[in-house]
Design a protein around this motif. Structure first.
Motif, PDB file in Angstrom:
ATOM      1  N   ARG A  43       0.816  -1.208   0.000  1.00 39.71           N
ATOM      2  CA  ARG A  43       0.000   0.000   0.000  1.00 39.71           C
ATOM      3  C   ARG A  43       0.862   1.277   0.000  1.00 39.71           C
ATOM      4  O   ARG A  43       0.564   2.247  -0.691  1.00 39.71           O
ATOM      5  N   ARG A  58      -9.753   6.825  -0.469  1.00 32.08           N
ATOM      6  CA  ARG A  58     -10.093   5.498  -0.980  1.00 32.08           C
ATOM      7  C   ARG A  58     -10.570   5.565  -2.423  1.00 32.08           C
ATOM      8  O   ARG A  58     -10.130   4.795  -3.282  1.00 32.08           O
ATOM      9  N   CYS A  84      -7.469  -2.211  -1.759  1.00 32.49           N
ATOM     10  CA  CYS A  84      -8.295  -1.318  -0.950  1.00 32.49           C
ATOM     11  C   CYS A  84      -8.920  -1.988   0.260  1.00 32.49           C
ATOM     12  O   CYS A  84      -9.685  -1.365   0.999  1.00 32.49           O
ATOM     13  N   ARG A  85      -8.567  -3.248   0.488  1.00 33.10           N
ATOM     14  CA  ARG A  85      -9.003  -3.894   1.720  1.00 33.10           C
ATOM     15  C   ARG A  85      -7.934  -3.638   2.782  1.00 33.10           C
ATOM     16  O   ARG A  85      -7.219  -4.535   3.206  1.00 33.10           O
ATOM     17  N   CYS A  86      -7.805  -2.389   3.144  1.00 28.97           N
ATOM     18  CA  CYS A  86      -6.769  -1.989   4.095  1.00 28.97           C
ATOM     19  C   CYS A  86      -7.334  -0.883   4.964  1.00 28.97           C
ATOM     20  O   CYS A  86      -8.528  -0.603   4.944  1.00 28.97           O
ATOM     21  N   CYS A  87      -6.476  -0.262   5.733  1.00 26.75           N
ATOM     22  CA  CYS A  87      -6.932   0.786   6.646  1.00 26.75           C
ATOM     23  C   CYS A  87      -7.071   2.112   5.904  1.00 26.75           C
ATOM     24  O   CYS A  87      -6.172   2.522   5.168  1.00 26.75           O
ATOM     25  N   TRP A  88      -8.212   2.785   6.130  1.00 24.34           N
ATOM     26  CA  TRP A  88      -8.454   4.087   5.487  1.00 24.34           C
ATOM     27  C   TRP A  88      -8.717   5.195   6.507  1.00 24.34           C
ATOM     28  O   TRP A  88      -9.232   6.258   6.168  1.00 24.34           O
ATOM     29  N   GLU A 125      -6.735  -4.378   7.039  1.00 25.11           N
ATOM     30  CA  GLU A 125      -7.992  -3.767   7.462  1.00 25.11           C
ATOM     31  C   GLU A 125      -8.269  -4.155   8.907  1.00 25.11           C
ATOM     32  O   GLU A 125      -8.011  -5.279   9.317  1.00 25.11           O
ATOM     33  N   ASN A 126      -8.755  -3.196   9.686  1.00 21.87           N
ATOM     34  CA  ASN A 126      -9.038  -3.437  11.107  1.00 21.87           C
ATOM     35  C   ASN A 126      -7.816  -4.000  11.834  1.00 21.87           C
ATOM     36  O   ASN A 126      -7.913  -4.959  12.600  1.00 21.87           O
ATOM     37  N   HIS A 127      -6.654  -3.398  11.556  1.00 18.33           N
ATOM     38  CA  HIS A 127      -5.404  -3.901  12.131  1.00 18.33           C
ATOM     39  C   HIS A 127      -5.336  -3.618  13.635  1.00 18.33           C
ATOM     40  O   HIS A 127      -6.038  -2.763  14.165  1.00 18.33           O
TER      41      HIS A 127
END
Length: 1646
Positions: free
Chosen positions: A1327, A1355, A1488-1492, A1507-1509
């Motif tokens: 990313r 995003r 895009c399935r990561c932290c935004w 995502e939701n780390h």
């Protein structure tokens, strides 16, 4: 083995310590002398002990000597090394032998053991015994017969014990001095110099004149004396003590020479020792441990030693005196005798019984007649001292006590010296002819000296205290100013603004510019040119520079140090007397002398420091200096070469108290380039000043840590110690990097904040080391407590930032290290003190720890070492204590034991560690500021691997989903189970697990990665479960779509009916119409009739206008009047504020309008958190509606107005829920309308494209028109009488066209996605890499609207960027990548179809089946590749098909035609694909399935790829808060501060109507609590350039200005776009960001 011979009445015992001065005891002569002596002892006529002396004229004697010498070198395993010299590097490396203590060893290990002990300054190096074998132990067997008892008795007491000459030769041990001289002969110049230096430190005599054992050429090893200095104290006429430090080769002292003629019974060396230091064997003599009867190499050797007085009243001599000792008979060594007698102040001769005809009488007469004092010691005489005339003394030795003789001799020498003005300068020995001066015969050494002399000449006529300022200007005031400003930059005052920070940056750059403009002195230019020359051995040049600089500064430094000591003593006295006025004056004087000392200290490290500053100034201004004759980028190579060659490098400048990070990093980069990225174990040391840290390291590793003569270490230095090849596997690293440091509580730092400095130094050194030695000196509890508190605090900081060094406490100068009970009590006290200090430090660091073991792994039994005092006696004549040296050996073993359990660190990681530690220390709040680059680098690498693993799983599941989707469409399966999907994914899952296991176990950072292993295994497992559930849901959603199936079935029925009707028409016309034109007209007419019929039953699908539907539905919801007044077109996603979308609710009696007006006037209709909540609502609605649109499956089900109705219903519900959760405002209608319009505008293209696909596939007119040619072709075949098998084969091919096309397009899309993940620069990383590419692209395009879209909707911007990148890649690579993949995939399908046809034919023939069986077998084999089933041919008559071979041939013929038609339209493949199957959507789904989550201050988006780390959000660098609309309270001025600098200030921010300090931003709660924002005062050019470039746009956008407190610093305007984009590379690679402490705790608990 000792061999004493006594006369019956002359036995020395403890009660009678008399030396038998006339007993024929063992002499210092050669082996032949010893054999003569034994003969005379048995001769009753010779009772005086005189020996027959065999002169060296005999050829036989010379041959014997040569043979003995060769034999000695062979026995010592030095045969080859005599030609290939022993090198310093060979000796200094860590070997298995060097880790063991040896009191005795085999002969082949004597050299190693001698060197090992000598390097540790253990004077017992001379006392090593070689182990005796059983064969060497001689046993004389007697008879056991009792009748022989009387004979045995007589044999036992009276028979000689002498052995045969052969046996004696075999059993004789090698003499220790032969080992020393043999090593001396076989060593190269550097090792010789080091050996002699270590001998001097051991207070041993040093070789002055050394004859070559083979050529007899006499060598004067002047080079070996060059780095030795001696210190002593004398009293002046006023009885005041004066200290002196002199380089020995320059020291002008009296010299007393000792020699003997003939063979005498007394030991000359032992007598000399009693004069110099009766407790230490300065000169080796026959009674020393380890001595043997034979001595091969010492005859003719002259050794020299110095007596250095301590200034006490019991000193034997009041001034420094040199003593020379000629070994062997002086009559045999005329040249040595000549040199000594010419240069001596006093001559002392030992004489046997002489007769007038003795050959020595001529030389004795010359000595007697010489004006120099002569003292003769007569072995046969019993007289005490007799002065025969002026300067002539006689002393008898017979039956005299050694101490009496020594005292008389001392008085005689003192009398002679008091009357003699003759002095000796060692360097003058080189003036004698017929001797070989080592420096003159080594060409490299000569060249080095000549070059160094040229450099030295450039310093002449310069005052020492001004010399550095004139020849080394870059490291003086400018460097100190820069260091101070840099600290000020990183330690802002509470009220500092970005403008203040910018001014500091400007000032720092101005100083660098001034540095850059400073002239390089001729002195330094010469040094750089020499170091860059092609001369092979530059190390001689460097050594000579060091020698000449020490020579140049030593005398002045000695005076300054003497003055400093006097003034310091006076200050102490005045403090005791409490005399304030005088005390202030003396303290001022002390400070002045201290400054002069600092200015006068001038060594090699200052030259290298200057080069470092030249490099840093050039790097900062990015250009070479005009007077620098080489490019500045080559300078680090010089320092790297020096480190490899064994020189230390200054790590921290002790004068400026600063680490030159740019220079150190560059040197380590060069070191990596030259050596490779080697693994090192970093060993550092901490302790108070003058506690023996450097001495300990030097003794342990044979190093020479010393900055300049007469000064303590300042700052920190590092030096490489090589690990031998045999030890590398055991140690896991190639080098030990030893870091020596300035002492804590240094006196020179008086007046400065010593506590602060000590904390910085301790934290830096502890953080840097894999192990730190904590050096405690003495047993003063208060002093120990002070140091331990600093040390404990440093270790606590390491614990908090997850660095895990180890430590060993070294308690030096302990009086009785053998007392076990005392040591146990000492350990108990130390443990108690450490625990107390831990509690104190825990309060200061706000950390939960009760005892020291909570902070670091520590075993008080194993990790505390007690050391004996360093000196055995009182300096300056005391040698090092052998027990101290043994303690050093034990400590070395402990260190290596600890090191063997550590992986150390790579040089590259060391470079990052140095930078991380120093940057954190600059910021003062170490724990808050520390960025563990190694850990972060490992984590980012793990993220990249995680991206690959997740893509492997997703990619495999996409293949499975496609295959099962085909089966569902073909009605081969009717439900999908998770177990089926997991089974399909099993192989890939196992491969990913294997890859993960290998990564965590084999990666070079595996020790760091282990902390995240469990966490990421859980993440992968969760991901796998999620994609299985998601795939199951997607596939099972296909099953209930009966409407879609009905439409498809109707279309298939129409197709098959058309086939049958066209067949009927063809059969009618077969015999009636033979011409093509007639048949064509008939077919066209037939076709038009059937199309009308089909369209009448299945209406055409129309184009859609989504935005028209949106307006209609909004009119229904909001009313026509509201919609007509509403001006559509405003993008709600890009508005700077939502204030105009809300109405403030009433409060008490205050009307809405009045209250609203008041809020407007105050400038905060919506608070910042309200704005953030609304923006979050808009973002969430956007994401939810995207999912809703996806669920409509428009490409399969088509679009209807109800889709918009569902969207608006969802948006309305979300708006209502949001308003209910908060109570301060409510939305205007415009908000809902703009939100609906903006979302539908974004979805318009996607929905329209999907509907176009649906229409293309399902509109009857379009569908059948594109198949018209296919139907006509089959119609013609019917007309021409083609067989049923041929026609059926063509129908199959026509039916396969669309399935083949879709299958090829989908597979190509997946293949392209894989390729782009590897080859596309912007998409081939994680990313962070993608974000870097986006920022570069934005800068290149300079589009403000796009920037704001990126800032406000990251995003969506990412998704658009990915789509653009994919589109560009496909366009650019279509012919070289896309087309070949399509061809490959279509060829694969062709082969699979033909294989299915062939196997179906065989199956039918074997089973005697019909066409139904063939078709079933054929479709089943293709069901996982193509959407094609028996049902597709259900209405086509084929019962009469029975020639299956022909059917197979038709397929083989017609399939290429179909494939050719598909290939002709390859360029259209993207728009023919369903949206979800397109490459950009696959990549969007992956990336895009990561932290935004965005920073609440500056809107920087968290760069975590998960995502939701777990843990906090973080970014590589933050932005200017004004980009988020932040402005200064009570103004309309946009904020120009970075949140990463604001968090160090005393400023506050407002949240939820409350003010919170930036320093405690987490206390605001909410999203603030979840962010890790570490201080950063680097340039950050990117966003500074952006603000300057788009200042007006930003002001217009936010309706505010960059004025007043928000005025943009002029310094920012210097940054160009190129600077901005270049900084991205650094920020996303070398610059790291913090992994949160919370995350550390979570991972630790996992």
């Amino acid at each position: 083995m000792f061999n004493f011979t006594f006369l019956s009445s002359d036995i020395m015992t403890d009660s009678n310590p008399n030396v038998n001065m006339d007993t024929p005891a063992e002499t210092e002569g050669k082996s032949e002398d010893n054999s003569n002596k034994n003969q005379h002892m048995s001769n009753p006529e010779r009772t005086t002990g005189e020996y027959t002396v065999k002169r060296e004229g005999s050829d036989q004697h010379k041959e014997q000597k040569l043979t003995s010498s060769k034999s000695l070198f062979d026995r010592l395993c030095l045969k080859d090394i005599h030609h290939v010299k022993l090198r310093e590097a060979d000796v200094l490396q860590i070997t298995e032998h060097s880790l063991q203590s040896h009191e005795s060893c085999d002969e082949d290990k004597l050299v190693q053991t001698f060197l090992q002990k000598l390097l540790m300054m253990n004077y017992r190096a001379r006392y090593i015994k070689s182990k005796r074998t059983n064969d060497e132990i001689q046993t004389q067997q007697g008879s056991n017969d009792s009748s022989n008892n009387e004979a045995n008795f007589h044999n036992f007491f009276f028979n000689s014990m002498s052995l045969t000459k052969e046996k004696k030769s075999q059993s004789e041990r090698i003499h220790p001095m032969d080992v020393q001289i043999a090593v001396f002969h076989c060593a190269d110049g550097f090792l010789k110099q080091m050996l002699v230096t270590k001998l001097s430190q051991c207070q041993y005599a040093l070789p002055l004149l050394v004859p070559d054992p083979f050529t007899k050429q006499i060598e004067f090893p002047l080079w070996t004396f060059r780095q030795i200095n001696k210190s002593w104290k004398i009293r002046n006429n006023n009885n005041e003590l004066n200290s002196k430090t002199k380089l020995v080769y320059k020291a002008e002292t009296p010299m007393v020479s000792f020699f003997r003629f003939g063979s005498v019974s007394s030991s000359k060396s032992q007598l000399m020792n009693s004069l110099i230091n009766e407790k230490h064997n300065t000169f080796f003599h026959r009674n020393c441990p380890g001595s043997s009867r034979t001595r091969v190499l010492m005859d003719g050797v002259v050794e020299i030693a110095w007596f250095c007085p301590s200034g006490r009243y019991d000193d034997k001599f009041t001034d420094c005196v040199a003593f020379c000792n000629l070994h062997g008979d002086a009559g045999d060594h005329e040249k040595q005798l000549q040199i000594l007698t010419e240069m001596s102040s006093v001559n002392v001769v030992l004489l046997p019984q002489l007769d007038r005809n003795d050959t020595s009488m001529i030389k004795l007469q010359q000595l007697y007649e010489d004006s120099k004092p002569l003292i003769c010691l007569f072995a046969p005489d019993e007289n005490t001292v007799i002065k025969t005339q002026e300067g002539k003394y006689k002393i008898g030795l017979k039956d005299r006590n050694l101490s009496d003789v020594s005292e008389e001799l001392r008085r005689a020498i003192n009398d002679c010296l008091s009357e003699s003005s003759s002095t000796f300068i060692l360097e003058d020995v080189s003036k004698h002819s017929d001797i070989r001066v080592d420096e003159e015969y080594d060409e490299d050494c000569k060249r080095g000296r000549e070059a160094a002399q040229q450099m030295k000449s450039l310093l002449e006529k310069k005052a020492l205290t001004e010399i550095k300022e004139s020849v080394l200007p870059h490291q003086g005031k400018l460097w100190h100013q820069w260091s101070q400003k840099n600290k000020e930059l990183h330690r802002p005052q509470g009220d500092e603004t970005e403008m203040d920070i910018s001014r500091k940056h400007t000032k720092i750059m101005e100083i660098r510019q001034q540095q850059h403009e400073s002239d390089i002195s001729e002195f330094l230019t010469f040094f750089i040119m020499q170091m860059n020359s092609t001369v092979e051995n530059k190390m001689f040049f460097i050594k000579w520079i060091r020698i000449f600089l020490d020579e140049y500064t030593s005398s002045d430094l000695s005076v300054l140090l003497n003055n400093y000591d006097k003034t310091w003593s006076e200050v102490v006295k005045l403090k005791e007397k409490n005399k304030c006025e005088k005390l202030t004056a003396e303290q001022t004087e002390l400070e002045r002398i201290s400054e002069e000392l600092q200015a006068a200290t001038f060594g090699l490290e200052h030259i290298m420091r200057e080069i470092g500053q030249i490099y840093e100034s050039c790097s900062s201004v990015k250009k070479n200096k005009k007077d620098l004759q080489v490019h500045f980028s080559s300078l680090p190579s010089l320092a790297a070469e020096m480190m490899i060659s064994g020189f230390q490098l200054e790590l921290m400048d002790g004068d400026a108290a600063h680490v030159p990070v740019i220079w150190i990093s560059a040197v380590l980069d060069e070191l990596i380039r030259k050596l490779g990225d080697k693994r090192v174990f970093v060993l550092s040391v901490l302790g108070i000043q003058s506690s023996g840290k450097s001495t300990m390291l030097n003794a342990m590793f044979g190093l020479q840590f010393a900055v300049s003569a007469g000064r303590c270490t300042r700052g920190a230095f590092m030096q490489l110690v090589k690990v031998s090849d045999e030890m590398k596997a055991q140690m896991k690293f190639e080098y030990i990097l030893v870091v020596d440091t300035e002492g804590l509580r240094a006196l020179e730092l008086a007046g400065r904040s010593t506590r602060n400095h000590d904390n910085e130094l301790a934290t830096f050194v502890v953080g840097l080391g894999n192990m730190t030695l904590i050096n405690i000196f003495g047993e003063n509890p208060a002093e120990m407590q002070d140091v331990l508190q600093i040390v404990v605090q440093a270790f606590m900081r390491m614990k908090q930032v997850r660095l895990n060094p180890s430590c060993v406490f070294v308690h030096q100068n302990v009086s009785d290290v053998t007392a076990g009970e005392k040591n146990m009590e000492g350990r108990r006290r130390l443990q108690k003190t450490l625990d107390e200090m831990t509690k104190l430090a825990a309060k200061e660091e706000v950390y939960d720890a009760e005892c020291f073991s909570d902070v670091i792994r520590f075993d008080v039994q194993k990790d505390v070492k007690y050391f004996a005092q360093l000196w055995e006696g009182s300096p300056p004549m005391a040698p090092p204590n052998p027990n101290y040296c043994e303690n050093i050996q034990e400590l070395k073993e402990t260190i290596v034991s600890h090191a063997s359990e550590s992986d150390g660190m790579l040089l590259l990681n060391l470079k990052d560690r140095i930078k991380d530690l120093w940057e954190a220390l600059l910021n003062e709040q170490f724990v808050f500021s520390f960025r563990n680059s190694l850990e972060i680098s490992a984590y980012r690498k793990l993220e990249s691997e995680y991206s690959k693993w997740t893509w492997s799983l997703r990619s495999a599941m996409m293949e499975t989903e496609n295959k099962l989707h085909n089966k569902i469409e073909n009605e081969a399966i009717h439900e999908v189970y998770e177990a089926d999907l997991q089974r399909e994914l099993k192989k890939t899952s196992e491969e990913v697990e294997k890859s993960m296991s290998e990564f965590f176990e084999k990666d070079k950072d595996k020790d760091i990665l282990i902390y995240w292993k469990t966490s990421f295994e859980i993440k992968i497992k969760e991901l796998q479960e999620n994609i299985v559930r998601e795939t199951k849901r997607n596939l099972n959603e296909i099953l209930p779509h009966q409407d879609l199936k009905k439409k498809t079935d109707d279309r298939t029925n129409h197709e098959n009916t058309l086939y049958e009707k066209s067949k009927e028409l063809a059969l009618k016309l077969k015999d009636k119409a033979n011409d093509e034109e007639t048949r064509k007209k008939k077919f066209d007419s037939f076709w038009e009739q059937w199309m009308k019929k089909i369209i009448r039953n299945t209406p055409a699908i129309k184009d859609i206008d989504i935005m028209r539907d949106v307006r209609e539905i909004l009119s229904e919801i909001c009313g026509s009047a509201a919609v007509e007044k509403w001006k559509a077109g405003r993008d709600i996603f890009s508005v700077p504020s939502y204030s105009h979308y809300v109405k403030v609710k009433k409060s008490g009696k205050l009307s809405t309008d009045v209250y609203s007006l008041a809020k407007v006037n105050l400038g905060y209709i919506l608070s910042r958190e309200d704005e953030a909540q609304i923006r979050s609502l808009v973002t969430d609605v956007d994401q939810q509606t995207s999912k809703l649109i996806k669920s409509f499956n428009i490409s399969k089900m088509g679009y209807s107005k109800s889709c918009i109705q569902q969207l608006t219903d969802h948006i309305k519900t979300s708006e209502r829920d949001h308003q209910e959760r908060q109570g301060g405002y409510k939305f205007k209608k415009r908000f809902f309308m703009d939100l609906v319009y903006s979302i539908c505008t974004r979805a318009n293209k996607k929905v329209t494209d999907q509907h176009r696909l649906f229409r293309y596939a399902n509109d009857p007119k379009i569908h059948f028109e594109k198949k018209r040619e296919e139907y006509y072709s089959i119609f013609q075949k019917y007309c021409h009488g083609a067989t049923s098998a041929a026609i059926f084969g063509e129908i199959i091919c026509q039916k396969l066209k669309e399935p083949i096309e879709q299958s090829v397009y989908k597979k190509t899309a997946r293949d392209l996605t894989d390729e782009m993940r590897t080859n596309c620069e912007s998409l081939n990383g994680n990313r962070s890499n993608l974000e870097k590419r986006i920022l570069k692209t934005l800068a290149e395009k300079e589009d403000f609207d796009k920037y704001m879209d990126y800032i406000n909707n990251p995003r969506d911007h990412f998704m658009d960027f990915i789509r653009d990148e994919v589109s560009r890649y496909i366009t650019d690579k279509f012919s070289v990548s896309v087309l070949p993949k399509m061809k490959e995939n279509i060829e694969h399908l062709k082969q699979k179809i033909m294989k299915a046809a062939h196997e179906s034919t065989e199956h039918v023939q074997v089973n005697t089946g019909d066409v139904g069986l063939w078709l079933k077998s054929f479709t089943e084999q293709l069901s996982d590749e193509l959407i094609f089933s028996e049902k597709d041919l259900s209405g086509v008559s084929h019962d009469d098909v029975d020639d299956f071979n022909l059917l197979e041939d038709v397929l083989r013929q017609e399939l290429p035609v179909v494939i050719s038609k598909i290939s002709s339209h390859f360029s259209d493949f993207l728009w023919k694909l369903d949206y979800k199957d397109r490459p950009h959507e696959l990549l969007v789904d992956h990336f895009c399935r990561c932290c935004w989550v965005q920073c609440p201050f500056c809107k920087a988006t968290c760069t975590n790829t998960i995502e939701n780390h777990d843990g906090d959000h973080s970014v590589p660098f933050h932005r200017i808060n004004g980009l988020n609309g932040f402005y200064y309270s009570g103004t309309q001025n946009l904020c120009i501060q970075f949140c990463s600098s604001a968090v160090t200030s005393d400023q506050s921010f407002k949240y939820s109507e409350k003010w919170f300090p930036f320093k405690q931003y987490r206390t605001a709660g909410g999203v603030y609590a979840d962010w890790s924002i570490t201080p950063d005062f680097s340039h950050l050019p990117y966003w500074k350039w952006f603000v300057c470039r788009f200042q007006k746009d930003l002001e217009k956008y936010y309706e505010k200005s960059f004025q007043g407190s928000g005025r943009i610093p002029e310094y920012w305007r210097k940054f160009t776009k190129e600077d901005a984009t270049a900084s991205l590379e650094e920020s996303y690679t070398t610059k790291k960001w913090a992994i949160s402490r919370k995350f550390h705790r979570i991972l630790h608990s996992v």
